[in-house]
Scaffold this active site. Sequence first.
Site, PDB file in Angstrom:
ATOM      1  N   TYR A  96      -1.863  -0.901  10.624  1.00 38.99           N
ATOM      2  CA  TYR A  96      -2.064  -1.203   9.199  1.00 38.99           C
ATOM      3  C   TYR A  96      -0.888  -0.684   8.377  1.00 38.99           C
ATOM      4  O   TYR A  96      -0.325  -1.423   7.555  1.00 38.99           O
ATOM      5  CB  TYR A  96      -3.368  -0.558   8.716  1.00 38.99           C
ATOM      6  CG  TYR A  96      -3.569  -0.690   7.215  1.00 38.99           C
ATOM      7  CD1 TYR A  96      -4.003  -1.885   6.657  1.00 38.99           C
ATOM      8  CD2 TYR A  96      -3.319   0.382   6.360  1.00 38.99           C
ATOM      9  CE1 TYR A  96      -4.170  -2.024   5.291  1.00 38.99           C
ATOM     10  CE2 TYR A  96      -3.491   0.257   4.996  1.00 38.99           C
ATOM     11  CZ  TYR A  96      -3.915  -0.945   4.461  1.00 38.99           C
ATOM     12  OH  TYR A  96      -4.074  -1.064   3.097  1.00 38.99           O
ATOM     13  N   SER A 103       0.854  -1.186   0.000  1.00 38.55           N
ATOM     14  CA  SER A 103       0.000   0.000   0.000  1.00 38.55           C
ATOM     15  C   SER A 103       0.889   1.235   0.000  1.00 38.55           C
ATOM     16  O   SER A 103       2.036   1.190   0.462  1.00 38.55           O
ATOM     17  CB  SER A 103      -0.900   0.023   1.238  1.00 38.55           C
ATOM     18  OG  SER A 103      -1.568   1.270   1.360  1.00 38.55           O
TER      19      SER A 103
END
Length: 269
Positions: free
Chosen positions: A158, A145
Amino acid sequence: MVMNTHKDKTALVTGASDGIGAEFIKILASRGYDLILVARSEEKLNDLAEKMSNEFGIRCSVIVADLSSANAAHDLFHAVEEKGLEVNFLINNAGLLRNGFFTELSLSDQEQMIAVNILALTSLTHLYANKMAATGGGHILNVASLAGWMAIPNQNVYAATKAYVLAFTQALSNEMMAANTGVQITALCPGYTATKMMDNPEQGATLRIPASMMMSAREVAEMGIKGCLAGKDLIVPGIANKFTASFTHFFSKSLLTKLLGSFYRKTMD
């Protein structure tokens, strides 16, 4: 019906039931890959598998798995082996996201996120990197990501898991290339993408991100597959995301973290 002319191609996609994962499935099916669809939602997987089989004449296998559970990656690998399927394209797409204050989010939810985003991905990569190297090569695409490029308050675990995926994948890609294994390892780093992750009550606070800042799941999946097959070790899809990734190098980590913390707290419901 388009018949599959590449019966020696088999791809395994985790998190295949919707979002970017479902788009990976559609693109690979159109390229003639037989498919192994993995996720927790059996109904969604079966519907997608049936549609791809009917449209492209490919073979689809569905395996229902919760990759946060103990030994999930090993169980999945052995289930595929028992079916006699030879995977030469692995896409580690399954991932969990939790938004909010670290101390307010449940520990079990965050442990599950680490289990899926790091442990399951690492285990599957290890199992299939070895198998592919022993059987003539292949491709592994790990979905990281843009969040992995920076520390993000209120999304800290995360972002940290995705930083792991990014560093791990780039380092492994270099190892596999140096060893002439024939196995291409690639990290895909999407930014904001129009999927259920952007509005899912189960993951904590909802982020109010303008549509103009988001790419479609189809665009991200297409760039990921194309780049991996082209031999790239890193793919940051979209001009804006490339700019953001470059932008992170011009500020101190402390200042960037403060800016991101302010931004995320303002956009959380």
